[in-house]
Design a protein around this motif. Sequence first.
Motif, short mmCIF file in Angstrom:
data_model
loop_
_atom_site.label_atom_id
_atom_site.label_comp_id
_atom_site.label_asym_id
_atom_site.label_seq_id
_atom_site.Cartn_x
_atom_site.Cartn_y
_atom_site.Cartn_z
N GLU A 59 -9.50 -0.90 -3.56
CA GLU A 59 -8.87 -2.64 -3.99
C GLU A 59 -9.99 -2.98 -5.63
OE1 GLU A 59 -9.67 -4.31 0.53
OE2 GLU A 59 -11.03 -5.11 -1.28
N SER A 60 -10.29 -1.86 -5.78
CA SER A 60 -11.48 -1.83 -7.25
C SER A 60 -10.31 -1.31 -8.37
CB SER A 60 -12.65 -1.40 -7.63
OG SER A 60 -13.50 -1.57 -5.58
N HIS A 61 -10.41 -1.99 -9.64
CA HIS A 61 -10.17 -1.55 -11.39
C HIS A 61 -10.21 0.12 -11.15
CE1 HIS A 61 -8.10 -5.12 -11.75
NE2 HIS A 61 -8.51 -5.82 -11.07
N LEU A 62 -11.66 0.13 -11.48
CA LEU A 62 -12.55 1.43 -11.33
C LEU A 62 -13.79 1.86 -10.85
CD1 LEU A 62 -13.43 3.28 -14.14
CD2 LEU A 62 -14.48 0.99 -14.95
N VAL A 63 -14.09 3.18 -10.18
CA VAL A 63 -15.37 2.82 -9.78
C VAL A 63 -16.11 4.02 -10.68
CG1 VAL A 63 -15.92 3.75 -7.12
CG2 VAL A 63 -14.00 1.94 -7.58
N VAL A 64 -17.57 3.91 -10.41
CA VAL A 64 -18.64 4.81 -11.02
C VAL A 64 -19.49 5.34 -10.16
CG1 VAL A 64 -20.67 5.68 -12.84
CG2 VAL A 64 -18.51 4.58 -13.58
N ASP A 65 -19.45 5.87 -9.46
CA ASP A 65 -19.29 6.82 -8.24
C ASP A 65 -20.96 7.98 -8.69
OD1 ASP A 65 -18.52 8.67 -5.28
OD2 ASP A 65 -19.99 8.18 -5.75
N THR A 66 -21.94 7.12 -8.49
CA THR A 66 -23.32 8.34 -8.24
C THR A 66 -23.78 9.01 -7.46
OG1 THR A 66 -25.02 6.55 -7.63
CG2 THR A 66 -23.77 6.24 -10.46
N ARG A 67 -23.16 9.23 -5.98
CA ARG A 67 -23.41 9.70 -5.04
C ARG A 67 -22.51 11.07 -4.19
NH1 ARG A 67 -29.44 9.28 -4.36
NH2 ARG A 67 -29.42 7.40 -4.72
N ASN A 68 -21.16 10.17 -4.98
CA ASN A 68 -20.23 11.38 -4.69
C ASN A 68 -20.15 10.61 -2.65
OD1 ASN A 68 -18.54 14.06 -4.67
ND2 ASN A 68 -19.72 15.04 -2.97
#
Length: 434
Positions: free
Chosen positions: A411-420
């Motif tokens: 549902e997101s345009h962009l995801v920054v994942d800091t926790r894998n």
Amino acid sequence: MDNKTLKEKIKSREARIGIVGLGYVGLSLAVEFARSGFTVTGVEVDQNRVEMINKGLSHTEDITHSSLKPLVDSGKLKAVLSFDVLNEMDSISICVPTPLRKTKDPDISNIVAATEEIKKRLRRGQLIVLESTTYPGTTEEVLLPALSSTGLKAGEDFFLAFSPERVDPGNSVFSTSNTPKVIGGITPACAEITEFLYQQVVEKVVVVSSTGSAEMVKLLENTFRAVNIALVNEVALMCDRLKVNVWEVIDAASTKPFGFMPFYPGPGLGGHCIPVDPHYLSWKLRALNYKARFIELAEDINMDMPYHVANRVAEGLNLQKKPVNGSEILILGVAYKKDVSDYRESPALDVIRILQDRGAIVKYHDPRIKSLPPVYEVEYTEIEDGRLQHFDCAVIITNHSDYDYGKIVAESHLVVDTRNATRDVVEKEKIIAL
Ligand code: SAJ
């Protein structure tokens, strides 16, 4: 007076147990003593907390209402505001917060205040145990002189020891009773009676030779974590430049059956222990003309991680030709670590501020934290009903188990994942790793 009478009262459960400070440490300890048949009185300065506990309601996640209420209803555990009850107590454990001042120097004012209240009521036969994390020397240099000024003698008239708390919030495997408890006494008699008392509530008690040693044990434990978390955060920065996946590297290194212990990179160092406790050690060593270089280097690296996260967000937006300034950004998870509801010292708060300073419009969601103090100037938002698509970027800061990461990415345009947290999500093209 020798400790025989106290030992007999402990054995018969007549001994009255006092706990100063009913936070997550003090309340856990109070429950263990009450469960073991002792009558426990907690002295707590927060009136709301006193009222909640006396209704059998817990304010900490690791103690359920159902485990607390029977102990309160049976009269085994109660909370009071006044320190006057301490005179009736046979043992008193001090479990008060030990934060840092703004200058990053130790603030042991809560320990000093508790000690002064105990000193006014100290009597023969009492055992005093400091549990709050503090710099090596506190028990001997602060508590001992204060309590001895009453004319009572440590090791004979009263007993004094240090025993570090090892409560791990959110840990459902290790609790106060099954986590080995280290203790150090001012004298052998102090150590002996403290060992005997804690053996009633903890499966394993480990006696060390002094209070200073026991204080240092705790600081080694938490400095070990802070330094290794910093190391793995730096490894993450290295892997980013080497274009290798840091999570894959750590998982593969973890297959080594000896000589390796995995830590995981993240958005920074949160909580009220790991970011704080090593500074108690480095502060003490500075006074001894020694520079604790690992502690200071670890802080530099860990404190820089929120900026690294903000830069990753900027890089991700840049790929979509969007500036940070004016972008709508959603922070997922503001607790300082997964599956807890505590946001103290959370790196999420730093990431939010940095992004806001760069002009982003930031909101947050956390399944366990529905509101933050106005000082943080960030609003909570729900994420159901397709609301994620209204954000230019979603940043996973705290990888709560409650989240459906596949849905979040979809549902997101962009995801920054800091926790894998999105390791199992197939749709990788929208994901920017730490
Ligand atoms: N963190 C990482 N990477 C890791 C481990 C932790 O980034 O590999 C972060 C967490 O997200 C969190 C911070 O570090 O922000 C601290 O995490 P933590 O797991 O050390 O948890 P705390 O501070 O709640 O509790 C710790 C205890 N935790 C463990 O031993 C697992 C323990 O060290 C102490 O009992 C407790 O501090 C205390 O009260 O001193």
